[in-house]
Design a protein around this motif. Sequence first.
Motif, PDB file in Angstrom:
ATOM      1  N   ARG A   1      -0.831  -0.059  -8.078  1.00  0.00           N
ATOM      2  CA  ARG A   1      -0.068   0.631  -8.993  1.00  0.00           C
ATOM      3  C   ARG A   1      -1.068   1.285 -10.009  1.00  0.00           C
ATOM      4  NH1 ARG A   1       4.689  -3.971 -10.437  1.00  0.00           N
ATOM      5  NH2 ARG A   1       6.148  -3.252  -8.867  1.00  0.00           N
TER       6      ARG A   1
ATOM      7  N   ALA B   1      -2.430   4.401  -8.345  1.00  0.00           N
ATOM      8  CA  ALA B   1      -1.408   5.573  -8.393  1.00  0.00           C
ATOM      9  C   ALA B   1      -1.435   6.237  -9.648  1.00  0.00           C
ATOM     10  CB  ALA B   1      -0.167   4.802  -7.925  1.00  0.00           C
TER      11      ALA B   1
ATOM     12  N   TYR C   1      -2.080  10.112 -10.067  1.00  0.00           N
ATOM     13  CA  TYR C   1      -1.727  10.999 -10.700  1.00  0.00           C
ATOM     14  C   TYR C   1      -2.170  11.652 -11.856  1.00  0.00           C
ATOM     15  CZ  TYR C   1       2.309  10.137  -7.310  1.00  0.00           C
ATOM     16  OH  TYR C   1       3.014   9.953  -6.153  1.00  0.00           O
ATOM     17  N   LYS C   2      -2.734  10.909 -12.898  1.00  0.00           N
ATOM     18  CA  LYS C   2      -3.315  11.560 -14.051  1.00  0.00           C
ATOM     19  C   LYS C   2      -4.467  12.409 -13.563  1.00  0.00           C
ATOM     20  CE  LYS C   2      -3.234   7.957 -17.463  1.00  0.00           C
ATOM     21  NZ  LYS C   2      -3.773   7.086 -18.537  1.00  0.00           N
TER      22      LYS C   2
ATOM     23  N   PHE D   1       0.728   2.108   1.650  1.00  0.00           N
ATOM     24  CA  PHE D   1       1.012   1.499   2.795  1.00  0.00           C
ATOM     25  C   PHE D   1       0.715  -0.155   2.739  1.00  0.00           C
ATOM     26  CE2 PHE D   1       1.330   0.000   7.259  1.00  0.00           C
ATOM     27  CZ  PHE D   1       2.610   0.303   7.597  1.00  0.00           C
ATOM     28  N   PHE D   2       1.632  -0.813   2.646  1.00  0.00           N
ATOM     29  CA  PHE D   2       1.262  -2.268   2.358  1.00  0.00           C
ATOM     30  C   PHE D   2       1.274  -3.073   3.923  1.00  0.00           C
ATOM     31  CE2 PHE D   2       2.852  -0.809  -1.652  1.00  0.00           C
ATOM     32  CZ  PHE D   2       1.602  -1.410  -2.436  1.00  0.00           C
TER      33      PHE D   2
ATOM     34  N   SER E   1       9.661  -3.049  -2.797  1.00  0.00           N
ATOM     35  CA  SER E   1       8.329  -4.089  -2.766  1.00  0.00           C
ATOM     36  C   SER E   1       8.658  -5.365  -3.033  1.00  0.00           C
ATOM     37  CB  SER E   1       7.198  -3.362  -3.574  1.00  0.00           C
ATOM     38  OG  SER E   1       7.528  -3.134  -4.976  1.00  0.00           O
TER      39      SER E   1
ATOM     40  N   LEU F   1       9.733  -8.257  -0.632  1.00  0.00           N
ATOM     41  CA  LEU F   1       8.894  -8.852   0.246  1.00  0.00           C
ATOM     42  C   LEU F   1       9.516 -10.035   0.775  1.00  0.00           C
ATOM     43  CD1 LEU F   1       6.303  -8.526   1.914  1.00  0.00           C
ATOM     44  CD2 LEU F   1       5.424  -9.737  -0.303  1.00  0.00           C
TER      45      LEU F   1
ATOM     46  N   PHE G   1       7.706  -0.966   5.677  1.00  0.00           N
ATOM     47  CA  PHE G   1       7.111   0.189   4.800  1.00  0.00           C
ATOM     48  C   PHE G   1       7.824   0.147   3.477  1.00  0.00           C
ATOM     49  CE2 PHE G   1       6.899   4.208   2.804  1.00  0.00           C
ATOM     50  CZ  PHE G   1       5.576   4.858   3.103  1.00  0.00           C
ATOM     51  N   PHE G   2       6.973  -0.325   2.552  1.00  0.00           N
ATOM     52  CA  PHE G   2       7.332  -0.625   1.236  1.00  0.00           C
ATOM     53  C   PHE G   2       7.355   0.744   0.192  1.00  0.00           C
ATOM     54  CE2 PHE G   2       6.221  -4.691   2.745  1.00  0.00           C
ATOM     55  CZ  PHE G   2       7.413  -5.434   2.714  1.00  0.00           C
TER      56      PHE G   2
ATOM     57  N   ASP H   1       7.654   1.450  -4.083  1.00  0.00           N
ATOM     58  CA  ASP H   1       7.366   0.793  -5.355  1.00  0.00           C
ATOM     59  C   ASP H   1       8.039   1.466  -6.506  1.00  0.00           C
ATOM     60  OD1 ASP H   1       6.387  -1.579  -6.650  1.00  0.00           O
ATOM     61  OD2 ASP H   1       5.273  -0.071  -7.749  1.00  0.00           O
TER      62      ASP H   1
ATOM     63  N   GLU I   1       7.735   1.099  -9.588  1.00  0.00           N
ATOM     64  CA  GLU I   1       6.599   1.420 -10.733  1.00  0.00           C
ATOM     65  C   GLU I   1       5.878   2.707 -10.410  1.00  0.00           C
ATOM     66  OE1 GLU I   1       4.423  -1.347 -13.092  1.00  0.00           O
ATOM     67  OE2 GLU I   1       5.877  -2.696 -12.931  1.00  0.00           O
ATOM     68  N   ILE I   2       5.357   2.599  -9.162  1.00  0.00           N
ATOM     69  CA  ILE I   2       4.596   3.766  -8.688  1.00  0.00           C
ATOM     70  C   ILE I   2       5.630   5.141  -8.714  1.00  0.00           C
ATOM     71  CG2 ILE I   2       3.534   4.737  -6.473  1.00  0.00           C
ATOM     72  CD1 ILE I   2       2.394   1.987  -5.920  1.00  0.00           C
TER      73      ILE I   2
ATOM     74  N   ALA J   1       5.243   5.935 -12.261  1.00  0.00           N
ATOM     75  CA  ALA J   1       3.969   6.647 -12.568  1.00  0.00           C
ATOM     76  C   ALA J   1       3.991   7.996 -12.155  1.00  0.00           C
ATOM     77  CB  ALA J   1       2.994   5.605 -11.988  1.00  0.00           C
ATOM     78  N   ARG J   2       4.389   8.400 -11.256  1.00  0.00           N
ATOM     79  CA  ARG J   2       4.444   9.910 -10.964  1.00  0.00           C
ATOM     80  C   ARG J   2       5.268  10.406 -11.766  1.00  0.00           C
ATOM     81  NH1 ARG J   2       7.533  12.250  -5.566  1.00  0.00           N
ATOM     82  NH2 ARG J   2       6.139  14.323  -5.280  1.00  0.00           N
TER      83      ARG J   2
ATOM     84  N   TYR K   1       2.960  10.621 -15.065  1.00  0.00           N
ATOM     85  CA  TYR K   1       1.665  11.291 -15.127  1.00  0.00           C
ATOM     86  C   TYR K   1       1.281  12.475 -14.124  1.00  0.00           C
ATOM     87  CZ  TYR K   1       0.811   6.967 -17.444  1.00  0.00           C
ATOM     88  OH  TYR K   1       0.473   5.704 -18.419  1.00  0.00           O
ATOM     89  N   ALA K   2       2.315  12.642 -13.228  1.00  0.00           N
ATOM     90  CA  ALA K   2       1.774  13.710 -12.215  1.00  0.00           C
ATOM     91  C   ALA K   2       2.245  15.301 -12.825  1.00  0.00           C
ATOM     92  CB  ALA K   2       2.463  13.670 -11.009  1.00  0.00           C
TER      93      ALA K   2
END
Lengths: 411, 411
Positions: free
Chosen positions: A42, A45, A49-50, A59-60, B35, B38, B59-60, B62, B64-65, B68-69, B72-73
């Motif tokens: 996280r 990421a 992005y910043k 990919f986990f 995510s 799990l 394939f997870f 998330d 929060e990710i 974040a995009r 911040y993206a």
Amino acid sequence: MGSINFEKLDKLAELSVSTGVALQQGQNLLITAPSDALPLVRLIAKHAYKAGAGLVTPFFSDSEITLARYKYASDESFDVAADWLYKGMGEAFDNNTARMAIAGDDPMLLSDMDPERVSRANKANSKAYKPARERITQFDINWNIIAWPGLAWAKRMFPDLAEDDAQTRLSEAIFMASRVNAEDPVASWKTHNQTLKEKREWLNEKDFKEIHFKGPGTDLKVGLADDHEWMGGASMAQNGVICNPNIPSEEVFTTPHALRVEGYVSSTKPLSHQGTLIDNIRVVFEKGSITDAKATKGETVLKKVLESDEGARRLGEVALVPNSSPISNSGLLFYNTLFDENAACHIALGQCYSKCFKGETNLSTSEISERGGNSSMIHIDWMIGSGEIDIDGFGKNGEIVPIFRKGEWVD
Amino acid sequence: MGSINFEKLDKLAELSVSTGVALQQGQNLLITAPSDALPLVRLIAKHAYKAGAGLVTPFFSDSEITLARYKYASDESFDVAADWLYKGMGEAFDNNTARMAIAGDDPMLLSDMDPERVSRANKANSKAYKPARERITQFDINWNIIAWPGLAWAKRMFPDLAEDDAQTRLSEAIFMASRVNAEDPVASWKTHNQTLKEKREWLNEKDFKEIHFKGPGTDLKVGLADDHEWMGGASMAQNGVICNPNIPSEEVFTTPHALRVEGYVSSTKPLSHQGTLIDNIRVVFEKGSITDAKATKGETVLKKVLESDEGARRLGEVALVPNSSPISNSGLLFYNTLFDENAACHIALGQCYSKCFKGETNLSTSEISERGGNSSMIHIDWMIGSGEIDIDGFGKNGEIVPIFRKGEWVD
């Protein structure tokens, strides 16, 4: 993640984006990580992005799901791999997606599993992974590996500590080794990269034909490949991006000549190989090939490794690391090459790095072989350095130049 | 995951493997999941391997990710999607990989994000997802969706409860709706599927040209597409595997005729659409198209939805669900179509299902259109059923047959 220092974890994430993978404006980022590394992913990421990332795709993998397979799946399952996924990753890399890998799994996850199943799964996965692996080993795109202090890994390193304490200790060891304890880790890595650059440029200028390791139990002459180039620290991917593939990294390394290694050498730290600890290795080289191999622990596994293929008995890498490296100073055995190979000078059995040659970047297999580069399906690093090792370089005109004395760079 | 009943979670996982996706010996399984799901994914993997799975690949995503995009993206980021991944998934499906999707994200995750960015991301993702989506909508392979009681989702449903309690409540609601509270959920689903089969076979035998909904605020004649077929419960994918795509599922459904819907209809439950609640919808249909639309809440969003394209004003699905369905009995609004559409009879604006036609399985777009099937880039279900609704079927020879009385099947 109880008591992992979140501020340092954030610094590690930022370092991996800016200095590690050196993500470019608009570049996509593919992250592979163990599922429990989610907090670190996280943060990566966020920083990606910043930094102007296009899309960040994590990919986990999950060790419990892996173990469920070994416990419940049919034998046939172990011949199956995710071809479609690795092929897709290869395509992503062809489209200039950067790659970040998070290490952190239990290094002995599969040590109690049926070796036959492990071997089948490795074989199937290695075959399927080819499209992705090739782009990485050819250094097509900027990439980076950093570590997450996984709980099971921490417990292997600190079996006497409670889980939380073990994880905290490992996290601090990772922060130290990755140089994020510095006020400004990015600046610290700049200095560190400058040091590694000076060493590798000096070695490249000297252009030794052979280097000579001498210490307790070791008297080894390692011939270097024709046109060999010393590498280390920041380096430029084929897409023109200068990145630091490994964090941490303390080594300068190059390609030995597969036919020109003579003498004997003793390991100075245990080697953790697929769940087995191989300790006190002592091997004899003649004309580049190991003719005798002993170990006080794990000798059977060592001998099996040497029988993998013809190239498994020959060297694919020689690397110089001072005994005063932070990882060496920590006195810790990480059971993970990303760390352990940076604790001491080391050699690797097996495949050489195609990038460790002067001039043209993409040498063919036969061009590499002509220059003395070894080829094998394995590449296994093991430590031969210590505070008692001396290294000399043998020049092409017969001069002998001291490189290391008592485990440290001479200059 | 504090107080989720682990035994029931395990039963849900087992049900999803055996009855839901009906995984075949040697078949690979691709799982997409949030995510935090799990623990459920691990249980599914276990049951999948026990059932003889080849390889289970999770394939997870998330949240929060994702956030974040949005935080911040750069704007350009929102035009990027993981083409390589979806293309790979399409290939996996072509190689007979089964698909399982775990629902469980916050239904209002993006409600506070810039709508322009949401729209750009949706568009890019929808385009990239095509190779995977097509295999699913064409029903090439067996697939299944089940739900995980995500914390944020639970808090939306039970805002007055503490997080842990909300999650427990949602988990129990999921178990109830998915029929895993039964002693033998697999047997319970067998009976349930038999009931749905009898209903859909009866409707298919009657072959009504039109069905007529009557209730408070509703007097709607829904013409059915030529060659329409009623579906519901277990059905056979193109690869020959009989699976239950949705768990839960209480509906029998078919394709209306895009040009033959007349009258007015009122929603009986709020519609949660991309973070907006649309309540008390009342629309008028003329010649299949909505000519007037009102809502006491979210009317602007509703009108924007209707303007998506020409087909957005017409019906793509009509579905019958008795008022006594477990989900209806729970009295809960899940803000998730997988659940809410199974609480009451409903209609859907937009795209019809190509599989809801008799005879040939893979009709072309023009063949579907000739038969009266609607096409659109949207498909939005909303509830029109209640304990006060009556439904009649109009036969081709003029006979009128009661289907529902006071929200329940007549027979």
